[in-house]
Design an enzyme around this catalytic site. Structure first.
Site, short mmCIF file in Angstrom:
data_model
loop_
_atom_site.label_atom_id
_atom_site.label_comp_id
_atom_site.label_asym_id
_atom_site.label_seq_id
_atom_site.Cartn_x
_atom_site.Cartn_y
_atom_site.Cartn_z
N ASP A 61 0.92 -1.04 0.10
CA ASP A 61 0.00 0.00 0.11
C ASP A 61 0.95 1.15 0.05
OD1 ASP A 61 -1.51 2.13 0.70
OD2 ASP A 61 -2.92 0.97 2.00
N VAL A 62 0.92 1.99 -1.02
CA VAL A 62 1.83 3.04 -1.23
C VAL A 62 1.71 4.37 -0.05
CG1 VAL A 62 2.00 2.48 -3.89
CG2 VAL A 62 0.20 4.16 -3.04
N TYR A 154 -8.56 16.10 -6.49
CA TYR A 154 -7.82 15.05 -7.31
C TYR A 154 -6.81 16.19 -8.19
CZ TYR A 154 -7.36 12.08 -11.37
OH TYR A 154 -6.59 11.16 -12.33
N THR A 189 -11.60 3.36 -18.42
CA THR A 189 -11.21 2.63 -17.20
C THR A 189 -12.51 2.61 -16.14
OG1 THR A 189 -10.21 4.74 -15.91
CG2 THR A 189 -8.91 3.13 -17.31
#
Length: 249
Positions: A61-62, A154, A189
């Protein structure tokens, strides 16, 4: 770069990250794929190995430095070097006006998109600068260069990714390491479907793209492979925008 470069891809279980892993497999790379879901990760590694690639999944998990350190060290333990790193893990967050944003929503986006990219580069550069070569590709967005109502967090996170990319490139250049970003426009996506909510809004959104369609994950993966390769050897600190003309006007 060797004929069988060692490539690390975070966020490899879905979308652009997954397509990137397969694109590098077709280039005869040795691949470490990473993500948060172990079963899906092992399945992905098995699919890549079935194509003839040498692939390994390492769960990470970054958002957590210990995970990222373990990931990079695991890649080095397996392959002994790291030629390319693609920091593809990302989160879009919830759409809301600035007046409704919260510290929790901020963390949900920035911990993955910004801190995750920073931690990835920190440990990737640790090994690349020591070996005197390497190429890092971060994933930005069309929104890294413009604003979008309702998507402030974002948008801000992708502006931050581009700033991190340019700064790291300046630091890494003396060591023979390149750092660039690829900034996709609307790509077919699950994230695009979540962002546009329904088919009607999606169609209206794509009508604003000069090429009148969404891109495919494979088209972005091809750009990532190019930017990471010796074919772009004089390119560092740059953002390659692949968006069907969205930012041309």
């Amino acid at each position: 770069m060797s004929s069988h470069p060692v490539v690390l891809v975070t966020g490899a279980l879905t979308g652009i990250g997954r397509a990137t892993a397969f694109a590098f497999a077709r280039e005869n790379a040795r691949i470490v794929v990473s993500g948060r879901r172990a079963e899906e990760g092992r399945q992905l590694a098995a699919e890549l190995n079935a194509l003839g690639a040498e692939a390994q999944f390492i769960q990470a998990d970054v958002r957590f430095e210990d995970d990222v350190r373990h990931l990079v060290d695991g890649a080095m333990a397996r392959f002994g070097r790291l030629d390319v790193a693609v920091n593809s893990a990302g989160a879009e967050g919830e759409s809301a006006p600035v007046t409704e944003q919260t510290p929790e929503r901020y963390a949900a986006v920035f911990d993955t998109n910004v801190l995750g990219t920073l931690l990835g580069m920190k440990h990737e550069l640790r090994v690349m600068t020591a070996q005197g070569s390497g190429s890092i590709v971060n994933i930005s967005s069309t929104m890294g260069a413009r604003g979008a109502a309702g998507a402030s967090l974002y948008v801000a996170s992708k502006h931050a990714v581009e700033g991190l990319t340019k700064s790291a490139a300046l630091e890494a250049a003396a060591f023979g390491v390149r750092v660039n970003a690829v900034a996709p426009g609307p790509i077919e996506t699950a994230m695009l479907n979540r962002l546009t909510v329904n088919a009607e809004r999606k169609a209206a959104f794509l009508a604003g793209v000069p090429l009148k369609r969404a891109g495919t994950p494979e088209e972005i993966a091809d750009a990532i492979v190019f930017v990471s390769s010796d074919k772009s050897s004089f390119m560092t600190g740059e953002v390659l925008r692949v968006n069907g003309g969205r930012t041309a006007s």
